[in-house]
Design an enzyme around this catalytic site. Structure first.
Site, short mmCIF file in Angstrom:
data_model
loop_
_atom_site.label_atom_id
_atom_site.label_comp_id
_atom_site.label_asym_id
_atom_site.label_seq_id
_atom_site.Cartn_x
_atom_site.Cartn_y
_atom_site.Cartn_z
N ASP A 157 -14.80 -7.24 -5.33
CA ASP A 157 -13.58 -7.80 -4.76
C ASP A 157 -12.38 -7.39 -5.61
O ASP A 157 -12.33 -7.65 -6.81
CB ASP A 157 -13.66 -9.33 -4.69
CG ASP A 157 -14.71 -9.81 -3.71
OD1 ASP A 157 -14.48 -9.67 -2.51
OD2 ASP A 157 -15.76 -10.31 -4.15
N ASP A 186 -17.09 -4.23 -10.63
CA ASP A 186 -16.81 -5.38 -9.78
C ASP A 186 -16.54 -4.89 -8.36
O ASP A 186 -16.35 -3.69 -8.13
CB ASP A 186 -15.61 -6.14 -10.36
CG ASP A 186 -15.32 -7.42 -9.60
OD1 ASP A 186 -16.27 -8.09 -9.16
OD2 ASP A 186 -14.12 -7.75 -9.42
#
Length: 268
Positions: free
Chosen positions: A20, A18
């Site tokens: 963020d 991922d």
């Protein structure tokens, strides 16, 4: 570093990560990220940044990381916008949509041969974006009531920014769902279609891959249900207390992605 089940990162061939809350908060890079990416390159690991943020194109993500001193090629990114466009292209080739979102979403839709239509679209598609307003919300609501199907780019309720959190796609779609009584279909994590695409892009079997993220409800569950080892990092939205609210567990909990490189080197 937090003690829990061990993963031999040296034995894993693919890493889906991922962005963020894992790589950066807003425009601030997180500690240990440069070391992690260097380790991926040094060990010739296959890796992919899989983000639910639908606002950026892969080129924009490449340039964003370049501004932070990280050189990651465009082909190493896959977004919920690309997953949404791929889903619509498969379901209804040549369809039309009323879209609320940024360049990442709009470009992905155009590239998939999907046209914009604010009169009688086949779908209303919602992603994160500054174009979201009461006017667009009202328009979208009435188009759904008129028969358009409702699609959300991802099911994240919020996302980390430099000074707190920002409402994300799930929160932006909710008013349309409530006003119309219609449930949206979400194309981003933890949708298994997006995860399978990520594994195909890595040319990697799930048993040989690791999912790294900061959210239990999208990152960890998507990796776990795909048969991957999972790492929850505490550099984003989750804390150790977050674990208490879920019936499932990640394989490992680490402070940040830099710990992966440290652990891998210590196990050699």
């Amino acid at each position: 570093m937090i003690q829990n089940n061990a993963i031999d990162f040296n034995e894993k061939n693919g890493f889906i990560c991922d962005m963020d809350g894992v790589i950066y908060h807003g425009n601030i890079i997180l500690p240990g990220v440069a070391e992690f990416i260097q380790w991926l390159h040094d060990e010739k690991k296959e890796y992919l940044f899989l983000t639910n943020n639908s606002g950026y194109t892969p080129r924009e993500l490449n340039q964003k990381l370049l501004r932070m001193g990280l050189d990651v090629p465009e082909e190493r990114f896959y977004t919920s916008a690309l997953a949404t466009a791929a889903f619509l292209k498969e379901q209804a080739p040549g369809c039309s949509v009323f879209a609320i979102g940024e360049a990442g979403l709009l470009n992905a839709l155009y590239d998939a041969g999907i046209t914009m239509n604010d009169v009688n679209p086949d779908y209303v598609v919602v992603g994160e974006g500054r174009s979201y307003s009461l006017d667009t919300l009202t328009k979208a609501t009435n188009l759904v009531l008129g028969g358009a199907k409702l699609i959300g780019a991802n099911s994240d309720v919020s996302g980390p920014i430099e000074k707190g959190i920002a409402p994300a796609c799930r929160a932006l779609v909710a008013p349309i769902e409530m006003a119309t009584g219609t449930q949206a279909y979400f194309c981003g994590k933890p949708n298994p279609l997006m995860m399978r695409t990520g594994l195909r892009m890595l040319h990697c079997h799930s048993a040989d891959a690791v999912m790294v993220g900061d959210r239990m409800d999208t990152d960890v569950i998507s990796g776990m249900e795909s048969g991957m080892s999972t790492v929850l990092v505490l550099s984003g939205l989750s804390t150790l207390d977050t674990l208490k609210t879920y019936a499932y567990r990640p394989t490992m909990v680490l402070n940040g992605v830099g710990d992966i490189a440290s652990i891998a080197r210590s196990m050699k």
